[in-house]
Scaffold this motif. Structure first.
Motif, short mmCIF file in Angstrom:
data_model
loop_
_atom_site.label_atom_id
_atom_site.label_comp_id
_atom_site.label_asym_id
_atom_site.label_seq_id
_atom_site.Cartn_x
_atom_site.Cartn_y
_atom_site.Cartn_z
N ALA A 127 0.81 -1.21 0.00
CA ALA A 127 0.00 0.00 0.00
C ALA A 127 0.86 1.27 0.00
O ALA A 127 0.65 2.16 -0.81
CB ALA A 127 -0.93 0.01 1.21
N CYS A 128 1.84 1.36 0.90
CA CYS A 128 2.61 2.60 1.04
C CYS A 128 4.01 2.52 0.45
O CYS A 128 4.72 3.53 0.40
CB CYS A 128 2.68 3.03 2.50
SG CYS A 128 3.73 1.97 3.53
N PHE B 283 2.15 -6.28 3.83
CA PHE B 283 1.51 -5.02 4.21
C PHE B 283 1.84 -4.72 5.66
O PHE B 283 2.03 -5.63 6.46
CB PHE B 283 -0.02 -5.11 4.08
CG PHE B 283 -0.52 -5.30 2.67
CD1 PHE B 283 -0.85 -4.21 1.90
CD2 PHE B 283 -0.65 -6.56 2.13
CE1 PHE B 283 -1.31 -4.37 0.60
CE2 PHE B 283 -1.10 -6.74 0.83
CZ PHE B 283 -1.43 -5.65 0.07
N CYS C 119 -1.62 -0.48 7.25
CA CYS C 119 -1.92 -0.26 5.83
C CYS C 119 -2.85 -1.33 5.25
O CYS C 119 -3.25 -1.23 4.09
CB CYS C 119 -0.62 -0.24 5.01
SG CYS C 119 0.47 1.13 5.38
N MET D 133 -9.35 -0.88 -0.08
CA MET D 133 -8.99 0.20 -0.99
C MET D 133 -10.16 1.11 -1.30
O MET D 133 -9.96 2.22 -1.79
CB MET D 133 -8.41 -0.37 -2.28
CG MET D 133 -7.12 -1.12 -2.06
SD MET D 133 -6.36 -1.67 -3.58
CE MET D 133 -5.57 -0.16 -4.08
N ARG E 48 -11.75 1.97 3.15
CA ARG E 48 -10.67 2.17 4.12
C ARG E 48 -10.92 1.48 5.45
O ARG E 48 -10.35 1.83 6.47
CB ARG E 48 -10.37 3.66 4.35
CG ARG E 48 -10.14 4.49 3.11
CD ARG E 48 -9.00 4.05 2.26
NE ARG E 48 -7.72 4.18 2.96
CZ ARG E 48 -6.60 3.61 2.60
NH1 ARG E 48 -6.58 2.86 1.53
NH2 ARG E 48 -5.50 3.78 3.27
N GLU F 92 -5.04 -5.54 -5.74
CA GLU F 92 -5.87 -4.72 -4.86
C GLU F 92 -6.49 -5.58 -3.77
O GLU F 92 -6.77 -6.75 -3.98
CB GLU F 92 -6.99 -4.06 -5.69
CG GLU F 92 -6.47 -3.20 -6.81
CD GLU F 92 -7.58 -2.77 -7.76
OE1 GLU F 92 -8.60 -3.48 -7.85
OE2 GLU F 92 -7.42 -1.73 -8.40
#
Length: 194
Positions: free
Chosen positions: A12-13, A30, A34, A38, A41, A55
């Motif tokens: 994700a980040c 992950f 995080c 998607m 949230r 995803e």
């Protein structure tokens, strides 16, 4: 390029994920913080995650975005929702609700055909679905309508009789349609003719 910073990169980040904070899904790592849907949230775990390619989604958002669409495929209690799907990139309500779907199906599904051919209860005239169907006299009946036409007693396969499309318990059938006379429960005395 070698990974000098330690662990794998977060899906994700894109920052380094160290072993103590790592959650793996679909071969990707992950951070615990995080590991979020998607679309909405919402925090995910192994029982609520649904992955699609790279995803991750909660099961509700995944179903809305990639699941079947149309009448009969609702989500949750009552299957009514004011969710337009905008946060998923979906445009579910285009114009008025009537213009969103054709008035006649071009290729009716097996489900739609089955809905048209639903049997009607002879007593109340309403549709009889498989979960509430009892067969009697060669016709489908609701469980609540499967009663004697005279006394209203609830019937079973052991005490039901039918005549002219109506159901009766054996007692009412014998009284009204059975043989009459001495020894048949009808007359108790022979009337003398004068």
């Amino acid at each position: 390029m070698p990974n000098w910073g330690g662990g794998a990169k977060c899906g994700a980040c894109e920052k380094t994920v160290y072993h103590a904070e790592e959650i793996q899904c679909n071969g990707r790592s992950f951070h615990k913080t995080c590991f979020l849907c998607m679309a909405c949230r919402k925090a995910l775990d192994s029982t609520t995650v649904a992955a699609h390619e790279s995803e991750i989604y909660c099961k509700t958002c995944y179903g809305r975005k990639y699941g079947p669409k149309g009448i009969g495929f609702g989500q949750g209690a009552g299957c009514l929702s004011t969710d337009t799907g905008d946060h998923l990139g979906l445009n579910l309500q285009q114009g008025s609700p009537k213009s969103a779907r054709p008035s006649t199906p071009t290729n009716p599904s097996k489900f739609a055909k089955k809905m048209v051919d639903v049997d009607k209860c002879p007593r109340c005239g309403k549709s009889v679905y498989a979960a509430e169907k009892i067969m009697g006299g060669g016709k489908p009946w609701h469980k609540t309508c499967f009663r004697c036409a005279i006394c209203g007693k609830s019937l079973e396969s052991t005490n039901v009789t039918d005549k002219d499309g109506e159901l009766y318990c054996k007692v009412c059938y014998a009284k009204n349609f059975g043989p009459k006379g001495i020894g048949f429960g009808g007359l108790t005395q022979v009337e003398k003719k004068e």
